[in-house]
Design an enzyme around this catalytic site. Structure first.
Site, PDB file in Angstrom:
ATOM      1  N   TYR A  81       9.425  -6.258  17.273  1.00  0.00           N
ATOM      2  CA  TYR A  81      10.268  -6.242  16.073  1.00  0.00           C
ATOM      3  C   TYR A  81      11.673  -5.797  16.445  1.00  0.00           C
ATOM      4  CZ  TYR A  81       5.728  -6.161  13.611  1.00  0.00           C
ATOM      5  OH  TYR A  81       4.460  -6.423  13.159  1.00  0.00           O
ATOM      6  N   ARG A  96       3.623 -11.897   1.670  1.00  0.00           N
ATOM      7  CA  ARG A  96       5.027 -11.934   2.098  1.00  0.00           C
ATOM      8  C   ARG A  96       5.983 -11.909   0.907  1.00  0.00           C
ATOM      9  NH1 ARG A  96       2.422 -14.567   6.124  1.00  0.00           N
ATOM     10  NH2 ARG A  96       2.793 -13.637   8.167  1.00  0.00           N
ATOM     11  N   HIS A 112      -1.197  -7.301  19.880  1.00  0.00           N
ATOM     12  CA  HIS A 112      -0.582  -7.983  18.746  1.00  0.00           C
ATOM     13  C   HIS A 112      -1.161  -9.383  18.545  1.00  0.00           C
ATOM     14  CE1 HIS A 112       3.522  -8.030  16.448  1.00  0.00           C
ATOM     15  NE2 HIS A 112       2.531  -8.425  15.688  1.00  0.00           N
TER      16      HIS A 112
END
Length: 336
Positions: A63, A214, A131
């Site tokens: 990120y 989202r 991940h």
């Protein structure tokens, strides 16, 4: 709100058990993907989360890339003992943000962990996830290296993200897995077919990311508005559910959720989070935000209690297969 008490939940069993706040905080959007990064807003949101008892923080090395771990590290510098800190490795990116693939090789596992510890400014990670599964490296080798990190005291608990049932079983045989982080919401329920049963058989917790679809399930996104500036990639082809006719169909479902929320006296986002929280005491969702006001709205969802009739009404309003579009434009990195 000042006196809100967040309950706790336990992910994993036995030595792998980790107690976390029932609602966590996804920190990704503070640094990338969902609009303009906001470091100070992110730090303020993390501090407010801790004040409200939301102590389960989620980040990842990719990120930013790398900047979100730095931000989280700064935010928790004087409050490390309050936090259950989760981060992830495996989605490899270069310093300019270029995507360099998935790496689950043992050497990379070790290097990635040391780099995350340094950026976060901590001596251990509470929950360390792979991940994405590297399909070129046997999961036993990856988890074997992760197990070594536990033995070295650098990591306390192990997790996987977007792993399939067979991979989860193989990983768990090498070292107990505490949690699986995967997308799960009223809009994404495919893991109910096989994965959720596997988790419960093995005593592994579930950490749903994107529990608000989202942002779609908040009711704030419309056909023409709702994306957070040019840096918000939800409007890109990478997210088919936000495109054209699929978006129209999905917004029709959101309208039904909104109507039920109105009857319950809460926001649609709170109702959607309450649905996820109602799926079991081994489920700890991590809705992401970089704004205190949305954090506070999410926290209030923990007070929304759903009856069996409420749950039935929601599942009739949003049938499992009614959502239009894949959740990613490229699903190849998701382990089936």
């Amino acid at each position: 709100m000042e006196h809100m008490t967040i309950t706790q939940r336990t992910l994993g069993t036995g030595d792998a058990a980790l107690t976390v706040s029932s609602l966590g905080l996804g920190c990704m959007g503070m640094s990338e993907f969902y609009g303009t990064p906001d470091e100070q807003g992110g730090i303020d949101t993390i501090h407010r989360a801790l004040d409200l008892g939301v102590t389960f923080l989620d980040t990842a090395d990719m990120y930013g890339p790398f900047t979100n771990e730095l931000l989280v590290g700064r935010a928790i510098k004087d409050r490390r003992d309050e936090v259950q800190l989760a981060t992830k490795f495996g989605n490899v990116r270069g310093p300019d943000g270029e995507r360099l693939g998935i790496d689950g090789s043992p050497d990379y596992v070790r290097r990635a962990c040391d780099a995350s510890l340094e950026r976060l400014g901590v001596d251990h990670i509470d929950l360390y996830y792979q991940h994405r599964v590297d399909k070129t490296v046997p999961i036993e080798e990856t988890v074997g290296a992760m197990k070594e990190l536990v033995e070295a005291g650098k990591v306390r608990h192990l997790g996987l993200s977007e792993a399939g049932a067979a991979t989860i079983r193989r990983a768990h045989a090498v070292h107990p897995i505490t949690a699986l982080q995967s997308e799960y919401s009223l809009f994404t329920r495919d893991l109910e077919d096989e994965i959720l049963g596997t988790l419960r058989e093995l005593g592994i917790g579930l950490v749903p990311y994107s529990p608000l679809g989202r942002g779609l399930l908040t009711g704030t996104i419309t056909r023409d508005s709702g994306a957070d500036g040019e840096g918000d990639n939800r409007r890109s082809s990478y997210f088919p559910r936000f495109q054209g006719e699929a978006l129209d169909a999905n917004l029709t479902l959101v309208e039904k959720v909104t109507a039920i929320a109105r009857e319950k006296g809460c926001t649609p986002g709170q109702l959607a989070l309450a649905w996820v929280l109602a799926q079991g005491d081994d489920v700890a969702p991590i809705p992401g935000t970089k704004r205190v006001r949305y954090l506070e709205e999410n926290v209030a969802a923990t007070d929304v209690k759903l009856s069996s009739e409420d749950l039935q009404a929601l599942e009739q309003a949003v049938p499992r297969d009614a959502v239009a579009g894949d959740r990613y434009g490229d699903m190849s990195s998701v382990d089936a």
